[in-house]
Design a protein around this motif. Structure first.
Motif, mmCIF file in Angstrom:
data_model
loop_
_atom_site.group_PDB
_atom_site.id
_atom_site.type_symbol
_atom_site.label_atom_id
_atom_site.label_comp_id
_atom_site.label_asym_id
_atom_site.label_seq_id
_atom_site.Cartn_x
_atom_site.Cartn_y
_atom_site.Cartn_z
ATOM 1 N N THR A 8 0.853 -1.186 0.000
ATOM 2 C CA THR A 8 0.000 0.000 0.000
ATOM 3 C C THR A 8 0.891 1.238 0.000
ATOM 4 O O THR A 8 2.094 1.166 0.276
ATOM 5 N N ILE A 9 0.282 2.372 -0.264
ATOM 6 C CA ILE A 9 1.022 3.643 -0.188
ATOM 7 C C ILE A 9 1.568 3.818 1.231
ATOM 8 O O ILE A 9 2.707 4.230 1.423
ATOM 9 N N LEU A 10 0.746 3.462 2.223
ATOM 10 C CA LEU A 10 1.182 3.563 3.620
ATOM 11 C C LEU A 10 2.412 2.688 3.864
ATOM 12 O O LEU A 10 3.385 3.139 4.478
ATOM 13 N N GLU A 11 2.380 1.450 3.413
ATOM 14 C CA GLU A 11 3.524 0.558 3.611
ATOM 15 C C GLU A 11 4.764 1.114 2.923
ATOM 16 O O GLU A 11 5.859 1.110 3.496
ATOM 17 N N TRP A 12 4.599 1.630 1.703
ATOM 18 C CA TRP A 12 5.729 2.184 0.958
ATOM 19 C C TRP A 12 6.307 3.407 1.679
ATOM 20 O O TRP A 12 7.517 3.628 1.673
ATOM 21 N N ALA A 13 5.436 4.177 2.318
ATOM 22 C CA ALA A 13 5.874 5.383 3.038
ATOM 23 C C ALA A 13 6.675 5.049 4.292
ATOM 24 O O ALA A 13 7.410 5.899 4.797
ATOM 25 N N TRP A 54 -5.312 9.895 9.850
ATOM 26 C CA TRP A 54 -6.093 10.208 8.646
ATOM 27 C C TRP A 54 -5.300 9.801 7.393
ATOM 28 O O TRP A 54 -5.803 9.104 6.533
ATOM 29 N N LEU A 55 -4.047 10.256 7.327
ATOM 30 C CA LEU A 55 -3.216 9.936 6.166
ATOM 31 C C LEU A 55 -3.018 8.428 6.030
ATOM 32 O O LEU A 55 -3.035 7.890 4.916
ATOM 33 N N ALA A 56 -2.849 7.743 7.144
ATOM 34 C CA ALA A 56 -2.687 6.290 7.096
ATOM 35 C C ALA A 56 -3.914 5.635 6.473
ATOM 36 O O ALA A 56 -3.801 4.720 5.650
ATOM 37 N N ARG A 112 6.022 9.782 -4.657
ATOM 38 C CA ARG A 112 5.808 11.224 -4.509
ATOM 39 C C ARG A 112 4.658 11.722 -5.359
ATOM 40 O O ARG A 112 3.929 12.634 -4.956
ATOM 41 N N ALA A 113 4.459 11.132 -6.527
ATOM 42 C CA ALA A 113 3.336 11.545 -7.367
ATOM 43 C C ALA A 113 2.013 11.279 -6.658
ATOM 44 O O ALA A 113 1.137 12.151 -6.604
ATOM 45 N N VAL A 114 1.860 10.093 -6.077
ATOM 46 C CA VAL A 114 0.621 9.757 -5.375
ATOM 47 C C VAL A 114 0.484 10.604 -4.105
ATOM 48 O O VAL A 114 -0.582 11.151 -3.822
ATOM 49 N N PHE A 115 1.551 10.728 -3.345
ATOM 50 C CA PHE A 115 1.531 11.503 -2.108
ATOM 51 C C PHE A 115 1.142 12.949 -2.380
ATOM 52 O O PHE A 115 0.226 13.488 -1.754
ATOM 53 N N LEU A 116 1.811 13.571 -3.334
ATOM 54 C CA LEU A 116 1.542 14.984 -3.612
ATOM 55 C C LEU A 116 0.195 15.186 -4.302
ATOM 56 O O LEU A 116 -0.444 16.219 -4.101
#
Length: 158
Positions: A8-13, A54-56, A112-116
């Motif tokens: 997931t994005i969370l795991e990658w972060a 929230w972000l998680a 970074r594309a998904v995060f931003l």
């Protein structure tokens, strides 16, 4: 043979700990910023932890924010009447992106594309909810971002 799964994005972060570090450092900077500090005057000391939750959830990490804080309706309600300006929104997004670099969130283009993308989308939603004519706060689910996709947003019909 072990099956590979896409994180997931969370795991990658780096997980919730990475997001808590991000929000703790970020809101420390916010409180020192002359443009943003007034928006967050009187901020609950737990605010950085709530935003990390929230972000998680947004980044695929389960429903802890919704279960403990009330989900999307609660988040949207926190912006009502704040009259956030475009200049404040831009400063918030830039400072958050800079803080992501500072705390060592992944810098690969895909993450970074998904995060931003989410930060840009979410900050614009905050701007909308903070204005004079916000859309109704309904029981919408927390939006969940994933690799290469974002949830659609449709303004409430009148």
């Amino acid at each position: 043979m072990t099956e590979k799964t896409t994180p997931t994005i969370l795991e990658w972060a780096g997980g919730l700990d990475a997001l808590q570090k991000l929000t703790t450092v970020f809101y420390g900077h916010v409180m020192q910023d002359p443009l943003l500090a007034p928006v967050f005057a009187g901020m609950d000391k737990e605010h950085p932890k709530h935003v990390a939750l929230w972000l998680a959830e947004v980044f695929g990490g389960g429903t802890a924010y919704s279960e403990s804080r009330g989900g999307h309706p609660h988040m949207a309600s926190r912006h009502l009447g704040r009259h956030i300006t475009e200049e404040q929104r831009r400063r918030w997004t830039t400072l958050l992106a800079d803080t992501a670099d500072e705390v060592g969130l992944p810098s690969d283009p895909e993450f970074r594309a998904v995060f931003l993308y989410y930060i840009e989308w979410g900050s614009r939603m905050a701007l909308i909810y903070s204005g004079d004519n916000p859309p109704p706060i309904d029981a919408a689910d927390v939006p969940v971002w994933s690799w290469g996709q974002t949830p659609p947003w449709q303004p409430a019909s009148e």
